[in-house]
Design a protein around this motif. Sequence first.
Motif, PDB file in Angstrom:
ATOM      1  N   GLU A   1      18.963  -1.519 134.018  1.00 35.67           N
ATOM      2  CA  GLU A   1      18.822  -1.516 132.567  1.00 35.67           C
ATOM      3  C   GLU A   1      17.367  -1.256 132.146  1.00 35.67           C
ATOM      4  O   GLU A   1      17.112  -0.491 131.220  1.00 35.67           O
ATOM      5  N   GLN A   2      16.422  -1.910 132.820  1.00 36.19           N
ATOM      6  CA  GLN A   2      15.007  -1.704 132.503  1.00 36.19           C
ATOM      7  C   GLN A   2      14.582  -0.266 132.800  1.00 36.19           C
ATOM      8  O   GLN A   2      13.841   0.344 132.030  1.00 36.19           O
TER       9      GLN A   2
ATOM     10  N   ASP B   1       2.958  -4.908 129.643  1.00 34.30           N
ATOM     11  CA  ASP B   1       2.970  -4.166 130.906  1.00 34.30           C
ATOM     12  C   ASP B   1       4.136  -3.180 130.952  1.00 34.30           C
ATOM     13  O   ASP B   1       3.971  -2.044 131.403  1.00 34.30           O
ATOM     14  N   ALA B   2       5.299  -3.590 130.507  1.00 34.52           N
ATOM     15  CA  ALA B   2       6.455  -2.685 130.487  1.00 34.52           C
ATOM     16  C   ALA B   2       6.205  -1.517 129.538  1.00 34.52           C
ATOM     17  O   ALA B   2       6.564  -0.370 129.833  1.00 34.52           O
ATOM     18  N   TYR B   3       5.581  -1.796 128.416  1.00 34.34           N
ATOM     19  CA  TYR B   3       5.253  -0.760 127.439  1.00 34.34           C
ATOM     20  C   TYR B   3       4.320   0.280 128.057  1.00 34.34           C
ATOM     21  O   TYR B   3       4.545   1.486 127.954  1.00 34.34           O
TER      22      TYR B   3
ATOM     23  N   LEU C   1      13.201   5.268 130.978  1.00 33.96           N
ATOM     24  CA  LEU C   1      13.444   6.713 131.072  1.00 33.96           C
ATOM     25  C   LEU C   1      14.246   7.276 129.899  1.00 33.96           C
ATOM     26  O   LEU C   1      14.518   8.476 129.863  1.00 33.96           O
ATOM     27  N   ARG C   2      14.640   6.395 128.973  1.00 29.12           N
ATOM     28  CA  ARG C   2      15.442   6.811 127.815  1.00 29.12           C
ATOM     29  C   ARG C   2      16.723   7.530 128.247  1.00 29.12           C
ATOM     30  O   ARG C   2      16.999   8.659 127.836  1.00 29.12           O
TER      31      ARG C   2
ATOM     32  N   THR D   1      23.176   7.165 134.346  1.00 31.70           N
ATOM     33  CA  THR D   1      22.229   8.191 134.792  1.00 31.70           C
ATOM     34  C   THR D   1      21.256   7.601 135.801  1.00 31.70           C
ATOM     35  O   THR D   1      20.942   8.233 136.814  1.00 31.70           O
ATOM     36  N   VAL D   2      20.784   6.392 135.548  1.00 29.41           N
ATOM     37  CA  VAL D   2      19.874   5.739 136.494  1.00 29.41           C
ATOM     38  C   VAL D   2      20.574   5.570 137.841  1.00 29.41           C
ATOM     39  O   VAL D   2      19.992   5.871 138.896  1.00 29.41           O
ATOM     40  N   LYS D   3      21.810   5.122 137.823  1.00 27.35           N
ATOM     41  CA  LYS D   3      22.545   4.919 139.072  1.00 27.35           C
ATOM     42  C   LYS D   3      22.737   6.226 139.826  1.00 27.35           C
ATOM     43  O   LYS D   3      22.542   6.286 141.045  1.00 27.35           O
TER      44      LYS D   3
END
Length: 169
Positions: A128-129, A57-59, A134-135, A140-142
């Motif tokens: 982290e996920q 599912d994550a993939y 998003l590579r 950057t996510v934060k």
Amino acid sequence: MSFDEEYTAYVSERLPWLRQIAYPLCEDWHRADDLVQAAITRLYVKWRRARAADNLDAYVRTILVRVFLAEQRTSWFSRVRLTAAPPASPSAEGDRDLAMDLRRALAAVPPRQRATLVLRFHCDLSVEQTAHTLRCSTGTVKSQTSRGLATLRSVLGVEDSRLPSMEER
């Protein structure tokens, strides 16, 4: 079970889930269906590798988000703008006015920040996920999450009362 039967069974089962992720990204059910179609096409090409993944599912979710982000960068997206239409199926419960306001506000958020918000709050992924999907780095996510929430608050004209803060996540 054959290669095609495994793929068909997985896609048949997960199609509604994929649509529920695609819709908040693009705010249009027809475009969400197009995103899902492109994602499951890529999944078919990579099925041998994908079915061996630790978390299929994550993939697949990663494929879907990357299809969305790639579409945002193409010339097709800059030439064609789909008209905003009310959702085909309103939410069954909850504050419908708030849901519509949030959808409109989410549409005003830049695509990368929108993808981050959808992954963090709609898909309930960790920092982290989300970074892995998003590579990008966790920093950057934060920052994308913070900027996206700030845009939502600005568009909605609300303070921190109805939207989550970074500390709550």
